[in-house]
Design an enzyme around this catalytic site. Structure first.
Site, PDB file in Angstrom:
ATOM      1  N   LYS A  31       0.250   4.393   8.764  1.00  0.00           N
ATOM      2  CA  LYS A  31       0.847   4.839   7.496  1.00  0.00           C
ATOM      3  C   LYS A  31      -0.192   4.912   6.393  1.00  0.00           C
ATOM      4  CE  LYS A  31       2.342   1.832   4.856  1.00  0.00           C
ATOM      5  NZ  LYS A  31       1.851   1.025   3.684  1.00  0.00           N
ATOM      6  N   LYS A  52      -6.942   1.417  -3.348  1.00  0.00           N
ATOM      7  CA  LYS A  52      -6.573   0.775  -2.080  1.00  0.00           C
ATOM      8  C   LYS A  52      -6.602   1.776  -0.938  1.00  0.00           C
ATOM      9  CE  LYS A  52      -5.280  -2.200   0.905  1.00  0.00           C
ATOM     10  NZ  LYS A  52      -3.898  -2.595   1.155  1.00  0.00           N
ATOM     11  N   THR A  72       0.860  -1.185   0.000  1.00  0.00           N
ATOM     12  CA  THR A  72       0.000   0.000   0.000  1.00  0.00           C
ATOM     13  C   THR A  72       0.895   1.233   0.000  1.00  0.00           C
ATOM     14  OG1 THR A  72      -1.714  -1.183   1.222  1.00  0.00           O
ATOM     15  CG2 THR A  72      -1.838   1.227   1.210  1.00  0.00           C
TER      16      THR A  72
END
Length: 293
Positions: A243, A175, A99
């Site tokens: 994150k 995503k 990701t």
């Protein structure tokens, strides 16, 4: 793409190991690379080929699946001194399954193309159990004919595949949209469960009520089940979801779009990290609520 091809997996953590085990069980020949010796030893015990560097893996594998934490790590394993993209590498296709920000996906694909290596923007979701079962989901962006060639491998990896087209970065965007919602759902679920506990209700009963009712979500059910067992062994590290939500809110803000719920969730994740729980499962956000005082 057939099972006689050698598939490389760089980053055999929770998701990467699940992917490697799944493909190995399906008859693919696997070469693996991780900086943790214990991960490599586990893979070797299952019959996978250990590689002492990403460059060594690149000399073996036809396709490399990269499942590391962030764009900085991708740069290192692909373009570092011992990176995969060395002169004479056998690998001609890289699946970027981490990701990352869409601009990083685009940049990395361009750098690989300069070395004659194709990239597929292919972030994944679903957790380690689904990765090992081949039932995870995958968002995909890449050149149409290449995707057709890779279809047997992609279908072995992910039961649910969503092709967003040929534009690199679009899968990364999708995503981050998903992970923004997952992050918000998890914080909301932890907040509600903690409230029930604070006002004297039985935690397991409240959990069962939510699971059977309108407040449920997959991430609530998955994470709070283990939090109630006081099981914070990391399947998904708290720092990784932090994150991801940071990237998602940053992408939104760059587009001029406000994310007040995402921003609030991010503050809670950052508080969880500040409490020293970055290496715990992201279910530890419940601890943050319960220990607020």
């Amino acid at each position: 793409m057939n099972q006689s091809s050698i598939i490389g997996v760089i980053g055999i953590g929770a998701m990467g190991m699940g992917i490697a085990k799944n493909l190995h069980k399906r008859g693919y020949t696997l070469a693996v690379r991780d900086i943790r010796p214990e991960a490599q030893q586990e893979a070797a015990s299952l019959g996978m080929q250990e590689c002492d560097s990403s460059a060594a893996l690149g000399r073996l594998a036809d396709v490399a699946i990269v499942v590391v934490v962030n764009a900085q790590q991708i740069d290192e394993v692909l373009f570092g001194e011992q990176g995969l993209a060395q002169l004479g590498a056998k690998t001609k296709t890289v699946l970027l399954c981490s990701t990352i920000a869409p601009e990083d996906s685009i940049r990395i694909a361009q750098r690989l193309a300069e070395r004659g290596i194709a990239a597929i923007d292919a972030p994944i979701s679903g957790g380690p159990a689904k990765a090992e079962a081949g039932t995870m989901s995958m968002m995909i962006a890449g050149e149409t004919s290449l995707l057709a060639t890779l279809e047997p491998l992609l279908s072995a990896m992910a039961e649910k595949r969503f092709v967003l087209g040929a534009v690199h970065g679009d899968a990364a965007k999708a995503k981050l949209v998903n992970n923004l919602l997952a992050g918000i759902n998890l914080v909301a679920g932890a907040e509600a469960l903690a409230l029930g506990m604070k006002i004297g209700l039985d935690a397991n009963q409240i959990f069962d009520i939510i699971r059977a009712s309108s407040g449920n979500s997959w991430v609530f059910e998955d994470r709070m089940a283990r939090a109630l067992r006081d099981d914070y062994a990391p399947r998904a590290f708290a720092h990784i979801l932090t994150k991801d939500v940071t990237l998602a809110t940053g992408m939104a803000h760059a587009a001029g779009y406000a994310t007040p719920l995402g921003d609030a969730a991010l503050r809670k994740y950052r508080e969880t990290l500040e409490r020293g729980w970055s290496e715990l499962d992201d279910a530890a956000v419940l601890k943050t609520y319960l220990e607020r005082g």
